[in-house]
Scaffold this motif. Structure first.
Motif, short mmCIF file in Angstrom:
data_model
loop_
_atom_site.label_atom_id
_atom_site.label_comp_id
_atom_site.label_asym_id
_atom_site.label_seq_id
_atom_site.Cartn_x
_atom_site.Cartn_y
_atom_site.Cartn_z
N VAL A 147 29.94 38.98 41.98
CA VAL A 147 30.30 40.24 41.33
C VAL A 147 29.02 40.93 40.83
O VAL A 147 28.91 41.35 39.68
N LEU A 149 35.40 37.26 42.20
CA LEU A 149 36.49 38.22 42.05
C LEU A 149 37.37 38.19 43.29
O LEU A 149 36.89 38.42 44.40
N PHE A 177 39.80 39.69 45.99
CA PHE A 177 39.81 41.04 46.55
C PHE A 177 40.92 41.10 47.59
O PHE A 177 40.73 40.81 48.77
N CYS A 206 38.30 48.64 42.81
CA CYS A 206 37.13 48.18 43.56
C CYS A 206 37.18 48.73 44.98
O CYS A 206 38.22 48.70 45.63
N TRP A 247 32.53 49.07 41.58
CA TRP A 247 33.62 49.26 40.63
C TRP A 247 33.60 50.70 40.18
O TRP A 247 32.52 51.27 39.92
N ILE A 302 41.18 45.40 40.89
CA ILE A 302 40.29 44.31 40.48
C ILE A 302 41.10 43.10 40.01
O ILE A 302 40.58 41.98 40.01
#
Length: 314
Positions: free
Chosen positions: A19, A28, A30, A176, A272, A303
Motif C-alpha cells: 500500500v 490491501l 482489491f 482505489c 487512493w 478500499i
C-alpha cells in the motif's frame, strides 16, 4: 452419517502489497478481479492439477512450482486427510502484475480445500498454509498480499513469529484505482533491486509516513492519510521497472489523489482518492500512460474489499 462433500469452490481477490508506504507490513484486498479454485476429492493420493482457465490456459503441474497446488497440499497435509485432490484454477488476477496473482491462487486453493474437509482451520490457521503457496513465487514469501487476500480490507502484520495479523479501520468515502501497464515484473527480481541498508534520514521519514498513514486510516483523518501515503523507501529503488511512474503520479496528485505508488513490486500503479474525485484521477492517470506510449488497463474497487470467499460446497 452425512456424506462428505465431493467438491468445494473458493475465490480470493487481487491485492495491493505494501500500500505504498508499508513495505512488507501492509496489504490491501482489491476486489476488482478474483481467482477461483475448485477442488474435487480423488481416490488417488496427492494433489494434481485439473483444468486451467481464465487469463491463462497453462500452469505448472508440479506441486513445487504451482502456488495453488502447493497451498492445497499444505492444507491437505496439515489436516492429515487421506484423500487426494484435483485442483481446477480460473485465473482472474494477472500474473507478474503487482496485483497479488500468486497470493490469490494460494489463498483460494487453501480456502477451497479447507471447505472440502469441513473447515477444520480458521482464517488465522490458513495463513501459514497459504504462505506455502506464496513461497513458490518468492522465497522467503512476503506476507502482504496473502494476508490481504485472505482477510480482506487493509491488513497489518504486527508480528511474523508468532503471527499477529489484524485488519485496520479504513477512512470513509475513499476508493482505489489501479492501472496495470503492459509489462511483467517478477517479485523475486523486484526484491533483488533493493539495497540491504538505508540511511537514518530515510528510516526516520519512512517511519513518520507509515505512522501518519495508519493513524489517518484509524481515526478517519484524510490529512494524515495524504501526508503518509508516499514511499521514499522502496519506490525510488524500483523506478527502473516503470520509468513512467513519476509522470503518472504527478497526474494523479494534480487530479486530487490522496497518494499514488507502485502496487506491490509493480508494474501496476494504484491511487487512493475520494470517491467524488476518482473519475478525474482515473482520467488523468490514463492520459499520462497514453502520453508515455504505455498501454495500461484500469481497475477500480472499494478500499474495504472482501477477502477469501467460499463459493460452494457440494
Amino acid at each position: 452419517m452425512s456424506q462428505k462433500p465431493k467438491l468445494a469452490r473458493a475465490s480470493a481477490p487481487a491485492s495491493i502489497g505494501n500500500v505504498g508506504v508499508g513495505f512488507d507490513v501492509l496489504g490491501l484486498a482489491f476486489d476488482a478481479v478474483r481467482d477461483t479454485v475448485t477442488v474435487r476429492r480423488d481416490k488417488q493420493a496427492g494433489v494434481r492439477l485439473g483444468h486451467v482457465s481464465g487469463l491463462v490456459e497453462h500452469l505448472p503441474e508440479a506441486v513445487s512450482d504451482n502456488c495453488a497446488l502447493a497451498a492445497a497440499n499444505a492444507v491437505l497435509q496439515k489436516a492429515g486427510a487421506p484423500c487426494g485432490i484435483t485442483v481446477d484454477i480460473h485465473k482472474g488476477v494477472p500474473l507478474s502484475a503487482g496485483m497479488g496473482g500468486s497470493a490469490a491462487s494460494a489463498v483460494a486453493a487453501a480456502g477451497a480445500v479447507n471447505a472440502l474437509l469441513g473447515s477444520p482451520f480458521s482464517l488465522s490457521d490458513l495463513l501459514p498454509l497459504a504462505m506455502e503457496g506464496e513461497k513458490v513465487s518468492a522465497d522467503p514469501p512476503p506476507w502482504d498480499n496473502v494476508m490481504a487476500a485472505l482477510m480482506g480490507g487493509l491488513v497489518v502484520a504486527g508480528r511474523l513469529d508468532p503471527p499477529l495479523i489484524r485488519r485496520l479501520p479504513l477512512p470513509a468515502g475513499v476508493a482505489c484505482i489501479l492501472f496495470h501497464p503492459d509489462r511483467k515484473v517478477e517479485t523475486q527480481r523486484a526484491r533483488e533491486l533493493l539495497a540491504p541498508q538505508i540511511g537514518k534520514d530515510i528510516a526516520v521519514e519512512h517511519a513518520r509516513n507509515i505512522a501518519s498513514f495508519v493513524a489517518g486510516c484509524a481515526i478517519n483523518d484524510l490529512d494524515l492519510v495524504r501526508a503518509g501515503l508516499t514511499d521514499i523507501f522502496i519506490e525510488p529503488q524500483r523506478l527502473p521497472l516503470l520509468p513512467e511512474l513519476a509522470a503518472v503520479q504527478a497526474a494523479a496528485i494534480e487530479a486530487g489523489a490522496l497518494g499514488c505508488s507502485f502496487s506491490g513490486s509493480g508494474p501496476s500503479v494504484f491511487a487512493w482518492a475520494l470517491e467524488a474525485d476518482l473519475p478525474a484521477v482515473e482520467t488523468a492517470m490514463a492520459a499520462a500512460f497514453r502520453t508515455a506510449d504505455c498501454d495500461a488497463n484500469a481497475y477500480d474497487a472499494p478500499i474495504d474489499s472482501a477477502g477469501l470467499r467460499v463459493e460452494s460446497v457440494e
